[in-house]
Scaffold this motif. Structure first.
Motif, short mmCIF file in Angstrom:
data_model
loop_
_atom_site.label_atom_id
_atom_site.label_comp_id
_atom_site.label_asym_id
_atom_site.label_seq_id
_atom_site.Cartn_x
_atom_site.Cartn_y
_atom_site.Cartn_z
N GLU A 205 -7.47 -3.92 0.99
CA GLU A 205 -7.36 -3.51 -0.41
C GLU A 205 -7.30 -4.71 -1.35
OE1 GLU A 205 -3.98 -0.96 -0.59
OE2 GLU A 205 -5.01 0.75 0.32
N GLU B 196 -3.39 -0.89 11.74
CA GLU B 196 -4.09 -0.15 10.69
C GLU B 196 -3.38 -0.29 9.35
OE1 GLU B 196 -4.34 3.77 12.27
OE2 GLU B 196 -6.02 3.29 13.60
N SER C 74 0.82 -1.21 0.00
CA SER C 74 0.00 0.00 0.00
C SER C 74 0.86 1.26 0.00
CB SER C 74 -0.91 0.02 1.23
OG SER C 74 -1.93 -0.92 1.11
N ARG D 43 -5.07 -2.03 6.09
CA ARG D 43 -5.17 -1.39 4.78
C ARG D 43 -4.64 -2.31 3.68
NH1 ARG D 43 -2.40 2.55 5.86
NH2 ARG D 43 -0.44 2.11 4.80
#
Length: 316
Positions: free
Chosen positions: A236, A228, A60, A232
């Motif tokens: 995703e 977190e 990410s 993510r």
């Protein structure tokens, strides 16, 4: 999220990017070179790294465009000596505005022919152009869960394009095939890839996303920031994720008992693996993600071709 949405960029981020690029184009019409240089030193955020690029093994993060590269990408300040001059970068405003869509739904992605262990080239057929447009993107991977992409150039590949793409495809530099381009369809039909299994396809990554969405992953024993970040990366890719901070022990283990997969830290992996979790996949977050794109190092394409030529001469 349905199939179509997987390949569409975030509308708010795209609008913000579009406004910034449009403002720069307006400036190019009247500003001096010094004034343009003064406003092209701060990166423009294109958006988050999209699903398709995440699926080929990039963590990410955000993609940025360096504004000081824009004049070169659009041919600003360049003069054509003749109409068939090659290497003329002349992307239009509309094409610059389309960059988020090109990134989110490319036709093909290759590892760079010159820097295959740090860069990728994203290819898209554009109506009205004889050859695909290439976006060259440098990938800076901070760690297994965070990275950033920097678009360093964009142009129509008009210098021996078929030979260029065929060589990339034949030598294993292709990492993604959108399976819809007539141009690349002809390239593939006339070129044998060394191992098609190494090439992610659009249908393949959709199928993987749908398979991931059937799993629930609990993020366990991580500090909030790291949790977190893991959340993510996995969400995703289609995983349903849970952040069980603050739960009572009873609620905590209730979550675990209803999971089909558990992503945990390296230190706690053995704890969960030794519990009655034979029906549960247990691992670190990276175990649920695609193989890192640059895990297998590759030489520049020119070295591969030169080596083959040398071997060919020796065998005569």
């Amino acid at each position: 999220m349905n199939r179509t949405q997987l390949f569409i960029p975030d509308i708010i981020a795209t609008q913000t990017y579009g406004h910034q690029v449009s403002d720069l184009f307006y400036m190019f019409g009247y500003a001096s070179k010094e004034e343009i240089e003064a406003v092209t030193d701060k990166p423009i955020t294109v958006g988050e790294i999209p699903f398709v690029i995440r699926s080929i093994g990039i963590p990410s993060g955000q993609i940025s465009l360096l504004p000081n590269n824009i004049p070169h990408m659009i041919g600003f300040g360049q003069e054509k000596v003749k109409s068939d001059q090659i290497h003329m970068h002349n992307l239009s405003l509309q094409e610059m505005l389309e960059i988020p869509n090109m990134l989110s739904d490319p036709d093909m992605i290759f590892r760079s022919n010159t820097k295959p262990n740090s860069s990728i080239i994203i290819c898209r057929e554009i109506e009205g152009r004889s050859n695909p447009v290439i976006l060259a993107m440098k990938v800076e991977i901070q760690d297994s869960l965070s990275s950033k992409g920097i678009i360093v150039s964009g142009y129509e590949k008009d210098n021996s394009p078929k030979e260029f793409f065929s060589a990339l495809y034949a030598n294993g530099y292709c990492v993604y095939d959108g399976q819809r381009s007539d141009y690349f369809g002809h390239i593939k039909a006339n070129t044998a890839a060394p191992n098609d299994n190494d090439i992610r396809t659009k249908e393949g990554i959709i199928a993987q996303y749908e398979a991931n969405s059937k799993e629930v992953v609990a993020i366990l024993h991580e500090n909030r920031f790291r949790a977190e970040e893991i959340n993510r990366n996995l969400s995703e890719l289609g995983y349903h994720t849970l952040l069980p901070h603050g739960d009572s022990p009873k609620e905590f283990y209730s979550i675990i008992s209803n999971c089909t997969a558990i992503a945990c830290s390296k230190n706690t992996r053995s704890i969960f693996a030794n519990r009655d979790t034979k029906h549960i996949k247990v691992g670190e977050a990276t175990d649920f993600m695609p193989q890192p794109i640059f895990k297998n190092q590759m030489p520049p394409l020119s070295e591969v071709i030169n080596q083959r030529k040398t071997l060919g001469r020796k065998s005569r």
